[in-house]
Write an enzyme that holds these catalytic residues in place. Structure first.
Site, PDB file in Angstrom:
ATOM      1  N   HIS A  57       0.819  -1.212   0.000  1.00 37.98           N
ATOM      2  CA  HIS A  57       0.000   0.000   0.000  1.00 37.98           C
ATOM      3  C   HIS A  57       0.851   1.260   0.000  1.00 37.98           C
ATOM      4  O   HIS A  57       0.415   2.313   0.480  1.00 37.98           O
ATOM      5  CB  HIS A  57      -0.923  -0.001   1.213  1.00 37.98           C
ATOM      6  CG  HIS A  57      -1.897  -1.137   1.229  1.00 37.98           C
ATOM      7  ND1 HIS A  57      -2.845  -1.320   0.254  1.00 37.98           N
ATOM      8  CD2 HIS A  57      -2.058  -2.166   2.103  1.00 37.98           C
ATOM      9  CE1 HIS A  57      -3.560  -2.412   0.525  1.00 37.98           C
ATOM     10  NE2 HIS A  57      -3.091  -2.941   1.633  1.00 37.98           N
ATOM     11  N   ARG A  83       5.772  -6.889   3.795  1.00 39.05           N
ATOM     12  CA  ARG A  83       4.573  -7.241   3.030  1.00 39.05           C
ATOM     13  C   ARG A  83       4.819  -6.860   1.569  1.00 39.05           C
ATOM     14  O   ARG A  83       4.898  -5.681   1.233  1.00 39.05           O
ATOM     15  CB  ARG A  83       3.335  -6.511   3.562  1.00 39.05           C
ATOM     16  CG  ARG A  83       2.095  -6.789   2.717  1.00 39.05           C
ATOM     17  CD  ARG A  83       0.794  -6.437   3.421  1.00 39.05           C
ATOM     18  NE  ARG A  83       0.642  -5.026   3.688  1.00 39.05           N
ATOM     19  CZ  ARG A  83      -0.396  -4.502   4.353  1.00 39.05           C
ATOM     20  NH1 ARG A  83      -1.347  -5.301   4.813  1.00 39.05           N
ATOM     21  NH2 ARG A  83      -0.459  -3.215   4.557  1.00 39.05           N
ATOM     22  N   ASP A  97      16.288 -11.797  -0.684  1.00 41.28           N
ATOM     23  CA  ASP A  97      17.677 -11.527  -1.048  1.00 41.28           C
ATOM     24  C   ASP A  97      18.125 -10.156  -0.527  1.00 41.28           C
ATOM     25  O   ASP A  97      19.310  -9.949  -0.234  1.00 41.28           O
ATOM     26  CB  ASP A  97      17.867 -11.571  -2.563  1.00 41.28           C
ATOM     27  CG  ASP A  97      17.908 -12.992  -3.116  1.00 41.28           C
ATOM     28  OD1 ASP A  97      17.913 -13.954  -2.310  1.00 41.28           O
ATOM     29  OD2 ASP A  97      17.931 -13.143  -4.356  1.00 41.28           O
ATOM     30  N   GLU A 163      -7.982 -12.307   4.038  1.00 40.84           N
ATOM     31  CA  GLU A 163      -8.764 -11.071   4.020  1.00 40.84           C
ATOM     32  C   GLU A 163      -9.881 -11.095   2.977  1.00 40.84           C
ATOM     33  O   GLU A 163     -10.429 -10.057   2.619  1.00 40.84           O
ATOM     34  CB  GLU A 163      -7.841  -9.871   3.777  1.00 40.84           C
ATOM     35  CG  GLU A 163      -6.907 -10.024   2.592  1.00 40.84           C
ATOM     36  CD  GLU A 163      -5.814  -8.957   2.526  1.00 40.84           C
ATOM     37  OE1 GLU A 163      -5.940  -7.943   3.230  1.00 40.84           O
ATOM     38  OE2 GLU A 163      -4.851  -9.152   1.769  1.00 40.84           O
TER      39      GLU A 163
END
Length: 276
Positions: A57, A83, A97, A163
C-alpha cells in the site's frame, strides 16, 4: 608470513520475532509505510521485536526497501518483516535476497496458494527459492552462503493474511500448510466480507474473528492482529489477547502522524483562549 585469522564481521542474528514467540509466547511490532530510513531506524531502536515494512500500500520499491532493512538492522535487533505487493515468486525472492527476515503475504485465498508461497521462500530441496551465493542477505557474499542458507532455513518467517470471503471459508486448509508460521486475519476486510461495512466492532465480526484465531492457535499456528485504536490501547490489547492473538502490530508511521496532525489542526484552529 604467519597466517592471519580473519574475522568475517557481522554474523546473522536470530529472527527476533521467532525468538520472542519462543521465549515470551508473544511478539510486538509496528508498521512502517513511509520511505524513511530514519523512521525505520527509530522504530527498531525503540525495542519492537519486528518492523513491518509495507510494499503493498505504498510507493516503496526494492531499492528503497533495501535501505529500510539496513535502517532496521542499524537501529536495533528488530526483525525486518516485509509485506510484498503480491505473492509472486519474483517479489518473494528479491525481498528475501535484500535481507528481509520474513514475509507477510496479503490476499491468501486457498491452501495451494499458501503452499506455493512457502516453497518460494525456501531453498531446495524443500522449496524453490532461487539461490545466489552473493546477495545482500548474506552481506554480498562476505558471509559464506551455506551459513546463510542454514540461517534462512530456521529463521525465515512466513505469515499469510486472510482477508477475503474465500480465504475465510478455506481457513482450516490454509493454516494446515507446513511451513506457515503465523496467520493474520484482516478485521476490517472481515467486516466488509461479512456485509458489515467495515465495522470491525460489530458483535458478529468479533465472534468470527475470535473463532478463526482460536482455530489457528489450536493447530499451533501463531496469530497476528493489529491495534485498531491506539487511543484505547488497554481495551484493544485485551480484545486481541482474548481472541488468542499473540503477535501484535501497533499502528504505524502514516496513521500516527496523520492522527497527530489532524488533532493539532483541530485544536489550534480554535485559537488561544477560544473555547467555542
Amino acid at each position: 608470513y604467519a597466517p592471519v585469522a580473519l574475522s568475517l564481521g557481522k554474523r546473522m542474528q536470530q529472527n527476533k520475532i521467532i525468538e520472542a514467540l519462543t521465549t515470551r509466547k508473544t511478539a510486538l511490532g509496528t508498521l512502517v509505510q513511509m520511505n524513511s530510513p530514519e523512521i525505520a531506524e527509530m522504530a527498531s531502536a525503540a525495542g519492537f521485536d519486528f518492523i513491518y515494512l509495507d510494499m503493498e500500500h505504498t510507493n516503496i520499491g526494492i531499492d528503497a526497501l533495501a535501505n529500510l532493512i539496513r535502517a532496521v538492522q542499524a537501529g536495533g535487533n528488530a526483525a525486518p518483516i516485509v509485506r510484498p505487493p503480491d505473492a509472486s515468486p519474483e517479489h518473494i525472492g528479491r525481498i528475501l535476497d535484500a535481507g528481509a527476515y520474513g514475509l507477510i503475504i496479503p490476499g491468501i485465498d486457498n491452501a495451494e496458494q499458501m503452499a506455493d508461497i512457502v516453497a518460494a521462500a525456501h531453498y531446495g530441496p524443500t522449496g524453490r527459492r532461487g539461490a545466489c551465493p552473493a546477495v545482500r542477505a548474506n552481506f554480498h557474499g562476505v558471509r559464506p552462503w551455506p551459513e546463510y542458507a542454514a540461517w534462512a532455513r530456521d529463521n525465515i518467517f512466513i505469515c499469510g493474511v486472510v482477508e477475503t470471503e474465500r480465504g475465510f471459508n478455506e481457513f482450516d486448509d490454509i493454516i494446515a500448510i507446513e511451513g506457515v508460521n503465523a496467520i493474520a486475519i484482516g478485521m476490517f476486510d472481515l467486516a466488509v466480507a461479512m456485509g458489515r461495512g467495515g465495522d470491525y466492532n460489530h458483535p458478529d465480526v468479533v465472534a468470527r474473528f475470535v473463532d478463526l484465531a482460536q482455530r489457528a492457535r489450536s493447530k499451533n499456528v501463531d496469530v497476528m492482529g493489529a491495534v485498531m485504536n491506539y487511543r484505547q490501547l488497554d481495551p484493544e490489547l485485551k480484545r486481541l489477547r482474548d481472541a488468542g492473538v499473540n503477535i501484535v502490530i501497533y499502528p504505524g508511521d502514516r496513521f500516527l502522524l496523520s492522527s497527530i496532525f489532524r488533532d493539532a489542526v483541530a485544536t489550534l484552529s480554535h485559537g488561544p483562549g477560544d473555547e467555542s
